[in-house]
Design an enzyme around this catalytic site. Structure first.
Site, PDB file in Angstrom:
ATOM      1  N   LYS A   1      -3.695   5.210 -11.773  1.00 52.30           N
ATOM      2  CA  LYS A   1      -3.880   6.635 -11.444  1.00 52.30           C
ATOM      3  C   LYS A   1      -2.698   7.092 -10.579  1.00 52.30           C
ATOM      4  O   LYS A   1      -2.562   6.658  -9.440  1.00 52.30           O
ATOM      5  CB  LYS A   1      -5.176   6.880 -10.677  1.00 52.30           C
ATOM      6  CG  LYS A   1      -5.459   8.387 -10.590  1.00 52.30           C
ATOM      7  CD  LYS A   1      -6.309   8.821  -9.429  1.00 52.30           C
ATOM      8  CE  LYS A   1      -5.566   9.110  -8.168  1.00 52.30           C
ATOM      9  NZ  LYS A   1      -4.746  10.340  -8.148  1.00 52.30           N
TER      10      LYS A   1
ATOM     11  N   GLU B   1      -0.460  -1.503   0.103  1.00 51.07           N
ATOM     12  CA  GLU B   1       0.827  -1.095   0.690  1.00 51.07           C
ATOM     13  C   GLU B   1       0.560   0.235   1.380  1.00 51.07           C
ATOM     14  O   GLU B   1       0.378   1.248   0.705  1.00 51.07           O
ATOM     15  CB  GLU B   1       1.885  -0.895  -0.401  1.00 51.07           C
ATOM     16  CG  GLU B   1       2.187  -2.114  -1.243  1.00 51.07           C
ATOM     17  CD  GLU B   1       3.131  -3.086  -0.572  1.00 51.07           C
ATOM     18  OE1 GLU B   1       3.535  -2.855   0.587  1.00 51.07           O
ATOM     19  OE2 GLU B   1       3.462  -4.092  -1.214  1.00 51.07           O
TER      20      GLU B   1
ATOM     21  N   CYS C   1       7.507   5.413   3.200  1.00 52.26           N
ATOM     22  CA  CYS C   1       6.613   4.593   4.033  1.00 52.26           C
ATOM     23  C   CYS C   1       7.407   3.750   5.033  1.00 52.26           C
ATOM     24  O   CYS C   1       6.956   3.506   6.143  1.00 52.26           O
ATOM     25  CB  CYS C   1       5.757   3.715   3.161  1.00 52.26           C
ATOM     26  SG  CYS C   1       6.705   2.823   1.930  1.00 52.26           S
TER      27      CYS C   1
ATOM     28  N   GLU D   1       2.293   8.442  11.750  1.00 51.46           N
ATOM     29  CA  GLU D   1       3.218   8.613  10.638  1.00 51.46           C
ATOM     30  C   GLU D   1       3.285  10.095  10.267  1.00 51.46           C
ATOM     31  O   GLU D   1       2.279  10.692   9.910  1.00 51.46           O
ATOM     32  CB  GLU D   1       2.709   7.800   9.444  1.00 51.46           C
ATOM     33  CG  GLU D   1       3.663   7.807   8.292  1.00 51.46           C
ATOM     34  CD  GLU D   1       3.184   6.958   7.139  1.00 51.46           C
ATOM     35  OE1 GLU D   1       1.985   7.025   6.806  1.00 51.46           O
ATOM     36  OE2 GLU D   1       4.002   6.227   6.571  1.00 51.46           O
TER      37      GLU D   1
HETATM   38  P1  NAP Z   1      -2.922   9.035  -0.005  1.00 49.46           P
HETATM   39  O1  NAP Z   1      -3.538  10.326   0.341  1.00 49.46           O
HETATM   40  O2  NAP Z   1      -3.510   7.794   0.535  1.00 49.46           O
HETATM   41  O3  NAP Z   1      -2.888   9.001  -1.581  1.00 49.46           O
HETATM   42  C1  NAP Z   1      -2.376   7.917  -2.307  1.00 49.46           C
HETATM   43  C2  NAP Z   1      -3.069   7.848  -3.644  1.00 49.46           C
HETATM   44  O4  NAP Z   1      -4.460   7.559  -3.430  1.00 49.46           O
HETATM   45  C3  NAP Z   1      -3.020   9.133  -4.454  1.00 49.46           C
HETATM   46  O5  NAP Z   1      -2.929   8.796  -5.816  1.00 49.46           O
HETATM   47  C4  NAP Z   1      -4.373   9.750  -4.130  1.00 49.46           C
HETATM   48  O6  NAP Z   1      -4.806  10.658  -5.113  1.00 49.46           O
HETATM   49  C5  NAP Z   1      -5.250   8.537  -4.100  1.00 49.46           C
HETATM   50  N1  NAP Z   1      -6.504   8.661  -3.373  1.00 49.46           N
HETATM   51  C6  NAP Z   1      -6.864   9.602  -2.459  1.00 49.46           C
HETATM   52  N2  NAP Z   1      -8.120   9.356  -2.015  1.00 49.46           N
HETATM   53  C7  NAP Z   1      -8.556   8.248  -2.669  1.00 49.46           C
HETATM   54  C8  NAP Z   1      -9.763   7.484  -2.631  1.00 49.46           C
HETATM   55  N3  NAP Z   1     -10.767   7.814  -1.826  1.00 49.46           N
HETATM   56  N4  NAP Z   1      -9.847   6.401  -3.412  1.00 49.46           N
HETATM   57  C9  NAP Z   1      -8.825   6.026  -4.213  1.00 49.46           C
HETATM   58  N5  NAP Z   1      -7.673   6.719  -4.296  1.00 49.46           N
HETATM   59  C10 NAP Z   1      -7.527   7.810  -3.529  1.00 49.46           C
HETATM   60  O7  NAP Z   1      -1.418   8.964   0.401  1.00 49.46           O
HETATM   61  P2  NAP Z   1      -0.307  10.014   0.110  1.00 49.46           P
HETATM   62  O8  NAP Z   1      -0.420  11.072   1.129  1.00 49.46           O
HETATM   63  O9  NAP Z   1      -0.302  10.393  -1.317  1.00 49.46           O
HETATM   64  O10 NAP Z   1       1.000   9.113   0.331  1.00 49.46           O
HETATM   65  C11 NAP Z   1       1.557   8.945   1.557  1.00 49.46           C
HETATM   66  C12 NAP Z   1       1.118   7.631   2.179  1.00 49.46           C
HETATM   67  O11 NAP Z   1       1.438   6.529   1.356  1.00 49.46           O
HETATM   68  C13 NAP Z   1       1.828   7.382   3.473  1.00 49.46           C
HETATM   69  O12 NAP Z   1       0.907   6.968   4.444  1.00 49.46           O
HETATM   70  C14 NAP Z   1       2.801   6.271   3.144  1.00 49.46           C
HETATM   71  O13 NAP Z   1       3.187   5.474   4.210  1.00 49.46           O
HETATM   72  C15 NAP Z   1       2.089   5.521   2.105  1.00 49.46           C
HETATM   73  N6  NAP Z   1       3.034   4.785   1.270  1.00 49.46           N
HETATM   74  C16 NAP Z   1       3.150   3.436   1.443  1.00 49.46           C
HETATM   75  C17 NAP Z   1       4.040   2.694   0.682  1.00 49.46           C
HETATM   76  C18 NAP Z   1       4.164   1.209   0.855  1.00 49.46           C
HETATM   77  O14 NAP Z   1       4.748   0.564   0.009  1.00 49.46           O
HETATM   78  N7  NAP Z   1       3.635   0.643   1.918  1.00 49.46           N
HETATM   79  C19 NAP Z   1       4.820   3.341  -0.268  1.00 49.46           C
HETATM   80  C20 NAP Z   1       4.698   4.719  -0.418  1.00 49.46           C
HETATM   81  C21 NAP Z   1       3.787   5.419   0.364  1.00 49.46           C
HETATM   82  P3  NAP Z   1      -4.410  12.208  -4.983  1.00 49.46           P
HETATM   83  O15 NAP Z   1      -2.945  12.281  -5.091  1.00 49.46           O
HETATM   84  O16 NAP Z   1      -5.041  12.820  -6.173  1.00 49.46           O
HETATM   85  O17 NAP Z   1      -4.951  12.677  -3.678  1.00 49.46           O
END
Ligand code: NAP
Ligand code: MG
Length: 503
Positions: free
Chosen positions: A203, A277, A311, A408
């Site tokens: 997804k 991650e 990230c 963050e």
């Molecule tokens: P997010 O809100 O956690 O969303 C990530 C993904 O999870 C999206 O596809 C989101 O869908 C989905 N999602 C949301 N709620 C969910 C749930 N309850 N169950 C399962 N999936 C769910 O994060 P983001 O704001 O998109 O991304 C930023 C974050 O990602 C930052 O905290 C960053 O540090 C982290 N990140 C980490 C890495 C790493 O390798 N460590 C790499 C990149 C990013 P929707 O888009 O439809 O909401």
């Protein structure tokens, strides 16, 4: 003697971070003019075909630089997740039974087909995400291809992943990815999973699903057997349904720590294997003996690459007191010449923030920083009237208790702190719930060794920042997650180790 003349245009030098697999990459002269070949509407990709969602609903994907609608995407729900998981489970026996070298051919083909359509993908990614075309062209797309190439290379050498033992695939893998590197995160997830013989349901983030669905076209063109990869676009709840689906043997999630915890709670007690991650709040540490001009470039790259929506971004600058004033003044001079604006302009350094919601979050942090007493500075720059833009921002006078030093932000915002001794630098750098990455700038090799041992971070860059290689494992300590992606370690997370001679 016949002299062969080259048939391809000469490669032009890159202005972006050093390229990986550069010799496999041919530049086109003007990627920003390529047609992204967007469809008006994208369906779900299940069982090798594009199919409408069970609920019949669609949502819009917008260009964050113009706020214009780009395409309609299928709103997948739990029924679609179920359909996709069944397709993946049905494909698993034949796919996992193929010799590794045969699976490798598919991965190789996917990488080559992506290279053939690189311009189109770079433009599509920039339009959907808002990141500068120079980054999608020179980093996102080639690095995505590099991950498929790298894992194609492993597929016929799997006996060396864990010598003396055998790797078995796990079955259906459920993957959820964020919006900051849509194509790249997808390749980090799909390539190792397929290499070992797993089947995938993924997804993408709802803000940026277009390139995942375009890549599904490539899976079709590569002749990938139906059901081996399925793409279900939709909201977070659809990701939740995927993570909890009983057919899913392994979960691979990249996103926020907050959502990671929700997922872990939702599958607690099941036997699903998991890798997470999550977020980061990296320290980029500059000592007084560092080459300062080089360090300033590293600071800029560390926090303004991809508008700081990274990230592992170097979002906390820890600078040695004797050089603090010099570094800050050099940094300000450098920020005055960064170009903020149209992501499709190949000279743009800082593009658009992915969404209005993310822009509001970043603005909230700017207010918090000022309210808590830090000093904010932004270079003068004229922002486009439409779209979600934020000038590069630095805060000085930051203390460890400030929210902008602890949380963050995920935007182009740098919090600057100072230190006097090596011990103090280590203590401050580790004083965070996160532990994804860190940077060290110094002339002393012994200091680099000590710092890389004592910093609690999955990646420590020395005299460089934001360098990625498919052969190098990436992942976190503490609340930045667990498991690794990339390299041999990444493969270990996608299989089960079986002792040789045992069933
Ligand atoms: P997010 O809100 O956690 O969303 C990530 C993904 O999870 C999206 O596809 C989101 O869908 C989905 N999602 C949301 N709620 C969910 C749930 N309850 N169950 C399962 N999936 C769910 O994060 P983001 O704001 O998109 O991304 C930023 C974050 O990602 C930052 O905290 C960053 O540090 C982290 N990140 C980490 C890495 C790493 O390798 N460590 C790499 C990149 C990013 P929707 O888009 O439809 O909401
Ligand atoms: Mg979009």
């Amino acid at each position: 003697m016949k002299i062969q003349t080259p048939t391809r245009a000469p490669r032009r030098p890159s202005t972006a971070p050093e390229l990986l697999f550069g010799d496999l990459w041919d530049y086109d002269p003007a990627p920003e003019t390529a047609d992204p070949k967007l469809k008006a509407r994208y369906d779900l990709f299940i069982g090798g075909e594009f199919v409408p969602p069970a609920g019949g609903k669609y949502f819009e994907s917008v260009n964050p630089a113009t706020e214009a609608k780009l395409a309609e995407l299928a709103l997948g729900g739990p029924d679609d997740v179920d359909r996709a998981c069944r397709a993946a489970a049905a494909a698993f026996p034949a796919w996992s039974a193929l010799p590794g070298r045969e699976r490798g051919k598919y991965l190789y083909r996917i990488a080559r087909l992506l290279q053939d359509r690189a311009r189109e993908f770079a433009v599509a990614e920039t339009l959907d995400n808002g990141k500068p075309i120079r980054e999608t062209r020179d980093f996102d797309v080639p690095t995505c291809a590099a991950h498929f190439f790298y894992h194609a290379g492993w597929a016929d050498k799997l006996e060396y992943v864990a010598p003396g033992r055998r790797m078995e695939p796990l079955g259906v893998v459920g993957q959820v990815i964020p919006w900051n590197f849509p194509l790249l995160m997808l390749s980090w997830k799909i390539a190792p999973a397929l290499c070992l013989g797993n089947c995938v349901v993924i997804k993408p983030a709802s803000n940026t699903s277009i390139t995942a669905l375009k890549l599904a076209e490539i899976f079709q063109d590569a002749g990938l057997p139906p059901g081996v990869v399925n793409v279900v676009s939709g909201p977070g709840s659809t990701g939740g349904a995927l993570m909890a689906h009983p057919a899913v043997a392994k979960i691979a999630f990249t996103g926020s720590t907050e959502v990671g915890k929700v997922i872990m709670r939702s599958v607690a007690g099941s036997d699903k294997k998991m890798t997470m991650e999550l977020g980061g709040k990296a320290a980029n540490i500059v000592f007084d003996d560092a080459p300062l001009d080089q360090a300033v470039e590293g600071i800029v790259n560390g926090i303004f690459f991809n508008q700081g929506q990274v990230c592992c971004a170097g979002s906390r600058l820890l600078v040695h007191e004797p050089v603090a004033r010099t570094v800050v003044s050099k940094l300000k001079a450098r920020l005055r010449v960064l170009r903020v604006g149209d992501p499709m302009d190949k000279n743009t350094d800082v593009g658009a923030i992915v969404s209005r919601a993310q822009l509001d979050t970043i603005r909230g942090y700017l207010k918090a920083g000022v309210d808590e007493g830090a000093e904010m500075w932004q270079p003068p720059c004229r922002l486009p009237k439409k779209g979600f833009f934020m000038p590069p921002t630095i805060f000085t006078g930051v203390t460890q208790s400030h929210r902008i030093a602890r949380e963050e932000i995920f935007g182009p915002v740098l919090s600057i702190l100072t230190f006097r001794t090596v011990d103090e630098a280590i203590e401050k750098a580790n004083n965070t719930e996160y532990g994804l990455s860190a940077g060290v700038w110094t002339d002393k090799g012994s200091r680099i060794l000590r710092m890389s041992t004592e910093l609690k971070a999955g990646v420590v860059w020395a005299n460089t920042y934001n360098k990625f290689d498919p052969a190098s494992p990436f992942g976190g300590y503490k609340e930045s997650g667990f498991g690794r992606e990339g390299g041999r370690h990444g493969l270990l997370d996608y299989g089960r180790l079986v002792e040789e001679g045992r069933p």
